[in-house]
Write a protein that holds these residues in place. Structure first.
Motif, PDB file in Angstrom:
ATOM      1  N   UNK A  60       0.821  -1.195   0.000  1.00  0.00           N
ATOM      2  CA  UNK A  60       0.000   0.000   0.000  1.00  0.00           C
ATOM      3  C   UNK A  60       0.857   1.248   0.000  1.00  0.00           C
ATOM      4  N   UNK A  61       0.236   2.348  -0.363  1.00  0.00           N
ATOM      5  CA  UNK A  61       0.898   3.648  -0.357  1.00  0.00           C
ATOM      6  C   UNK A  61      -0.012   4.637   0.355  1.00  0.00           C
ATOM      7  N   UNK A  62       0.539   5.342   1.346  1.00  0.00           N
ATOM      8  CA  UNK A  62      -0.173   6.415   2.026  1.00  0.00           C
ATOM      9  C   UNK A  62       0.508   7.728   1.668  1.00  0.00           C
ATOM     10  N   UNK A  63      -0.280   8.740   1.330  1.00  0.00           N
ATOM     11  CA  UNK A  63       0.273  10.032   0.938  1.00  0.00           C
ATOM     12  C   UNK A  63      -0.493  11.165   1.604  1.00  0.00           C
ATOM     13  N   UNK A  64       0.196  12.288   1.786  1.00  0.00           N
ATOM     14  CA  UNK A  64      -0.480  13.506   2.210  1.00  0.00           C
ATOM     15  C   UNK A  64      -1.338  14.024   1.066  1.00  0.00           C
ATOM     16  N   UNK A  65      -2.467  14.625   1.402  1.00  0.00           N
ATOM     17  CA  UNK A  65      -3.370  15.172   0.386  1.00  0.00           C
ATOM     18  C   UNK A  65      -4.128  16.358   0.985  1.00  0.00           C
ATOM     19  N   UNK A  66      -3.707  17.583   0.642  1.00  0.00           N
ATOM     20  CA  UNK A  66      -2.709  18.003  -0.334  1.00  0.00           C
ATOM     21  C   UNK A  66      -1.290  17.758   0.168  1.00  0.00           C
ATOM     22  N   UNK A 197      -7.381   1.715  10.949  1.00  0.00           N
ATOM     23  CA  UNK A 197      -6.639   0.479  11.122  1.00  0.00           C
ATOM     24  C   UNK A 197      -6.832  -0.542  10.020  1.00  0.00           C
ATOM     25  N   UNK A 198      -7.814  -0.356   9.145  1.00  0.00           N
ATOM     26  CA  UNK A 198      -8.055  -1.319   8.058  1.00  0.00           C
ATOM     27  C   UNK A 198      -7.213  -0.918   6.846  1.00  0.00           C
ATOM     28  N   UNK A 199      -5.928  -1.225   6.916  1.00  0.00           N
ATOM     29  CA  UNK A 199      -4.963  -0.698   5.959  1.00  0.00           C
ATOM     30  C   UNK A 199      -4.988  -1.370   4.597  1.00  0.00           C
ATOM     31  N   UNK A 200      -5.763  -2.444   4.439  1.00  0.00           N
ATOM     32  CA  UNK A 200      -5.911  -3.067   3.126  1.00  0.00           C
ATOM     33  C   UNK A 200      -7.091  -2.484   2.360  1.00  0.00           C
ATOM     34  N   UNK A 201      -7.643  -1.396   2.865  1.00  0.00           N
ATOM     35  CA  UNK A 201      -8.704  -0.674   2.167  1.00  0.00           C
ATOM     36  C   UNK A 201      -8.246   0.757   1.906  1.00  0.00           C
ATOM     37  N   UNK A 202      -8.792   1.356   0.849  1.00  0.00           N
ATOM     38  CA  UNK A 202      -8.420   2.718   0.500  1.00  0.00           C
ATOM     39  C   UNK A 202      -9.214   3.735   1.301  1.00  0.00           C
ATOM     40  N   UNK A 203      -8.551   4.808   1.682  1.00  0.00           N
ATOM     41  CA  UNK A 203      -9.187   5.860   2.463  1.00  0.00           C
ATOM     42  C   UNK A 203      -8.894   7.238   1.867  1.00  0.00           C
ATOM     43  N   UNK A 204      -9.847   8.117   2.016  1.00  0.00           N
ATOM     44  CA  UNK A 204      -9.638   9.540   1.773  1.00  0.00           C
ATOM     45  C   UNK A 204     -10.069  10.278   3.028  1.00  0.00           C
ATOM     46  N   UNK A 205      -9.269  11.246   3.442  1.00  0.00           N
ATOM     47  CA  UNK A 205      -9.550  11.991   4.677  1.00  0.00           C
ATOM     48  C   UNK A 205      -9.052  13.417   4.476  1.00  0.00           C
ATOM     49  N   UNK A 206      -9.990  14.372   4.483  1.00  0.00           N
ATOM     50  CA  UNK A 206      -9.620  15.771   4.265  1.00  0.00           C
ATOM     51  C   UNK A 206     -10.247  16.647   5.338  1.00  0.00           C
ATOM     52  N   UNK A 207      -9.484  17.663   5.751  1.00  0.00           N
ATOM     53  CA  UNK A 207      -9.949  18.572   6.797  1.00  0.00           C
ATOM     54  C   UNK A 207      -9.838  20.012   6.338  1.00  0.00           C
TER      55      UNK A 207
END
Length: 268
Positions: A60-66, A197-207
């Motif tokens: 998996x890859x986690x990135x900052x957005x923006x 914690x469910x890291x095998x699923x994709x997430x989007x999170x924006x504030x």
């Protein structure tokens, strides 16, 4: 399949084009001074845009957005709609915009650090408020933080992936919209460490986060709350690569290039 990672790669390329502009007036980024302890919470003091992690036979890859926190002079329509739906004018709440913006560099982002490990994806975010001339201070105002979060994994009242949230970021049933009433924030500091914690699923999170003020000693009850300048920040992750691939290596290389270009821009 690698399609989500390719999409992430294209998104990072787009972000690079956008992030080439000058740093916003009221926001400055100051990294490397940590680690910090912010109101009892550890914060790395680092800028880290991407993490690659291996779990459950995939990557998996986690990135900052923006990729870097961005300036928000006025609330978006979504921020206003979510906030006023939860804290209504009928109940006595109002959220006028300030007549002036915060002064240059009054919001110092000290940590913007993505997390991508087998057990958790998310981000470490710490911002410090240093008021300039004309900005509200704790001596003259009650200072608050109001944050609206939009994500695809509901936490409360039931923890469910794939159920969208669009909420004021406070405890369930909280009588006011202030993150600092129970969260890790005060008149000069704001800390958040969202994750899943469910890291095998994709997430989007924006504030969308705004500094806010009320008259000194006015308390936490319903009243007019002045919204000053704000910042957008967040994170996302993708997973499903069956094995290490050239796409992942390209992604790591691109993010490294982004970091180098940003550092060069900052020192120019």
């Amino acid at each position: 399949m690698a399609v989500p990672i390719i999409r992430c790669l294209l998104l990072l390329s787009l972000c690079f084009a956008v992030q080439g502009r000058a740093i916003a007036a009221h926001i400055t980024e100051i990294y490397g001074g940590g680690p910090y302890v912010v109101l009892g919470n550890p914060s790395s003091g680092l800028y880290d845009a991407t993490d690659v992690y291996a779990v459950a036979g995939g990557f998996g890859v986690a990135t900052l957005d923006p990729l870097h926190p961005t300036e928000q002079l006025n609330p978006t329509a979504n921020f206003t709609a979510v906030l006023t739906a939860a804290y209504t004018g009928v109940a006595g709440w109002g959220f006028p915009n300030s007549a002036a913006e915060l002064t240059n560099n009054s919001l110092e982002v000290r940590t913007y650090d993505v997390q991508g490990i087998p057990a958790r994806v998310g981000a470490d975010f710490y911002i410090q408020y240093n008021p300039g001339v004309g900005d509200p201070t704790a001596a003259t105002h009650d200072i608050h933080w109001i944050q609206v979060v939009t994500d695809n994994h509901q936490i409360a009242p039931v923890n469910l992936h794939g159920v969208n949230e669009n909420i004021v970021d406070v405890g369930v049933g909280q009588a006011n919209p202030y993150y600092d009433d129970g969260g890790a924030a005060n008149s000069t500091q704001f800390f958040d460490f969202p994750g899943r914690g469910d890291t095998t699923r994709g997430h989007t999170w924006k504030a969308e986060l705004f500094l806010a003020s009320t008259p000194k000693g006015s308390g936490l009850g319903a009243q007019n709350v002045t919204l000053w300048s704000g910042v957008n920040w967040g994170w996302q992750n993708y997973w499903s690569i069956p094995e290490p691939s050239s796409v992942v290596l390209s992604l790591i290389g691109l993010v490294g290039l982004l970091g180098y270009a940003w550092r060069k821009h900052r020192t120019a």
